[in-house]
Enzyme design. Structure first.
Site, short mmCIF file in Angstrom:
data_model
loop_
_atom_site.label_atom_id
_atom_site.label_comp_id
_atom_site.label_asym_id
_atom_site.label_seq_id
_atom_site.Cartn_x
_atom_site.Cartn_y
_atom_site.Cartn_z
N ALA A 100 0.82 -1.21 0.00
CA ALA A 100 0.00 0.00 0.00
C ALA A 100 0.85 1.26 0.00
CB ALA A 100 -0.94 -0.01 1.21
N LYS A 125 -14.36 7.24 2.27
CA LYS A 125 -14.59 6.71 0.92
C LYS A 125 -15.86 5.86 0.93
CE LYS A 125 -10.50 4.95 1.21
NZ LYS A 125 -9.28 4.17 0.92
N ALA A 163 -16.99 10.11 -2.29
CA ALA A 163 -16.27 10.33 -1.04
C ALA A 163 -16.80 11.58 -0.35
CB ALA A 163 -14.77 10.47 -1.29
N ASP A 178 -5.05 2.89 -2.78
CA ASP A 178 -3.74 3.53 -2.68
C ASP A 178 -3.62 4.67 -3.68
OD1 ASP A 178 -3.21 1.45 -0.88
OD2 ASP A 178 -2.34 0.20 -2.46
N ASP A 189 -0.99 -3.61 -9.44
CA ASP A 189 -1.20 -2.64 -8.39
C ASP A 189 -0.86 -1.21 -8.80
OD1 ASP A 189 -1.48 -5.06 -6.98
OD2 ASP A 189 -0.76 -4.15 -5.13
#
Length: 381
Positions: A49, A237, A243, A302, A338
């Site tokens: 992360a 979130k 959000a 992230d 990722d």
């Protein structure tokens, strides 16, 4: 312990924008869909992360350092070299000759489905040995922002002690950003309620509405803010709903820097009048999410944090900070793995500047981050 592999790290500077602390692991991605038992081969990537946030911020043009521990092994070499390749300063990464670098395997399925599998091999990893006694505080506290996550707190008692110490009040503390990042499998033998304690000691907190309910039994964005009264900014979130940001102005313990790098007192976050409403002493800003054609639901949280932090460093209005977070998340969602290349800054700024109706019409798919794509080319009727 020795330093990073020769030639792979940039020298630390006193003008670092963000320092990210945490474990990064080598990720093995499947060559085809199916059960882990059936996948014949895997490609190698990286995951973690905090290093994800560091790489995304560096790709967006910020001065970023990642601090962690890896084994004195080939996987550790790969992590340091890859993260450094994004332009991240890895000079403070520690190498542990007695413990391995963590690795994990995952299937190609969406993490939100019951068929998704992840196999972690991180117990006893080099990163799990992090503690206040063996980490370089001169690097950790050198940036304008220190970014942490709840994943680190779950790795060991030493890691939890490190986060408690870094979030404690101290003179000239950088702005401390904390992503709750609750991972249930890491807390099987621990008490995840400690994440609330850590979050309350930070200046900027990211938390999912769903994880707040799962971890703390707190339902709804307003209730999350009531449980986190201390941070100057709380970002809740809410999945496909977008959000909600609760912002209360400047934090006396944080420091910022102007364009020349001189320390200055941070200004209160600005908010556009249209989406904001009063909530006690806070300004409350709601920003809807984007419609995205998802390729892989990995790394989006992230990337959102990186986009929000990037816009915060630029002192943009709160609405724009959230929109940049959504755009960074969309870049991650429309690419495998990722990490994904973020949109060019001027491209993202054009999209962020759209009026509410045009923002609502956006639909982003693979390839949308290409620099030669105008806003009109990513809209839908």
């Amino acid at each position: 312990m020795s330093g990073p592999a020769a030639g792979t790290a940039r020298a630390a500077t006193t003008t670092t924008d963000v320092v990210c602390l945490g474990e990064s692991m080598v990720t093995f991605l499947p060559s085809q869909p199916g059960r882990l038992a059936d996948v014949p081969s895997f490609g190698r990537g990286i995951g973690g992360a905090e290093s994800n946030v560091a790489c995304a911020l560096a790709a967006a043009g910020h001065r970023v350092a990642w601090v962690g521990r890896v084994g004195a092994d080939g996987f550790g070499d790969h992590l340091v070299e890859t993260i450094s390749g994004y332009g991240v300063d890895t000079s403070a990464v520690r190498r542990d000759p007695a413990r391995p670098t963590g690795i994990y395997f995952r299937t190609a399925a969406d993490r939100g489905t019951g068929t998704h599998e992840v196999a972690y091999y991180r117990a006893g990893s080099a990163a799990s040995a992090m503690s206040p006694e063996n980490m370089p505080y001169e690097h950790l506290l050198a940036g304008r922002v220190l970014h942490l996550s709840g994943i680190t707190a779950a790795l060991s008692a030493g890691c939890l002690a490190l986060l408690r110490d870094l979030t404690a009040p101290r003179a000239a503390r950088p702005l401390v950003s904390f992503d709750v990042n609750h991972r249930p499998h890491l807390w099987r033998d621990g008490d995840a309620s400690v994440l609330l304690e850590l979050a309350r000691r930070c200046d900027l907190v990211f938390v999912g509405e769903d994880e707040a309910e799962e971890t703390w039994g707190i339902v709804g964005a307003e209730a999350v803010r009531e449980a986190l009264p201390e941070p100057s900014v709380v970002v809740v979130k809410r999945g496909s709903a977008g959000a909600t940001v609760f912002s209360s102005g400047r934090h006396p313990g944080a420091r910022s820097a102007n364009a020349e790098g001189a320390d200055t007192a941070p200004t209160a976050p600005a908010s556009p009048a249209s989406p904001a409403v009063a909530f006690g002493p806070d300004t409350v800003t709601d920003v809807p999410a984007l419609r995205v054609d998802v390729v892989a639901a990995v790394g989006a949280g992230d990337a959102f944090a990186a986009g929000f932090l990037s816009a915060t460093l630029r002192d943009l209005p709160v609405r724009d900070r959230v929109r940049h977070g959504h755009l960074m998340a969309a870049a991650a969602l429309t690419a495998p793995g990722d990490l994904a290349d973020p949109p060019a800054r001027d491209h993202a700024d054009r999209l962020v500047a759209l009026d509410d109706a045009a923002w609502g019409r956006l639909r982003l798919g693979p390839g949308w981050t290409a620099a030669d794509r105008a806003p009109e080319e990513v809209r839908t009727p």
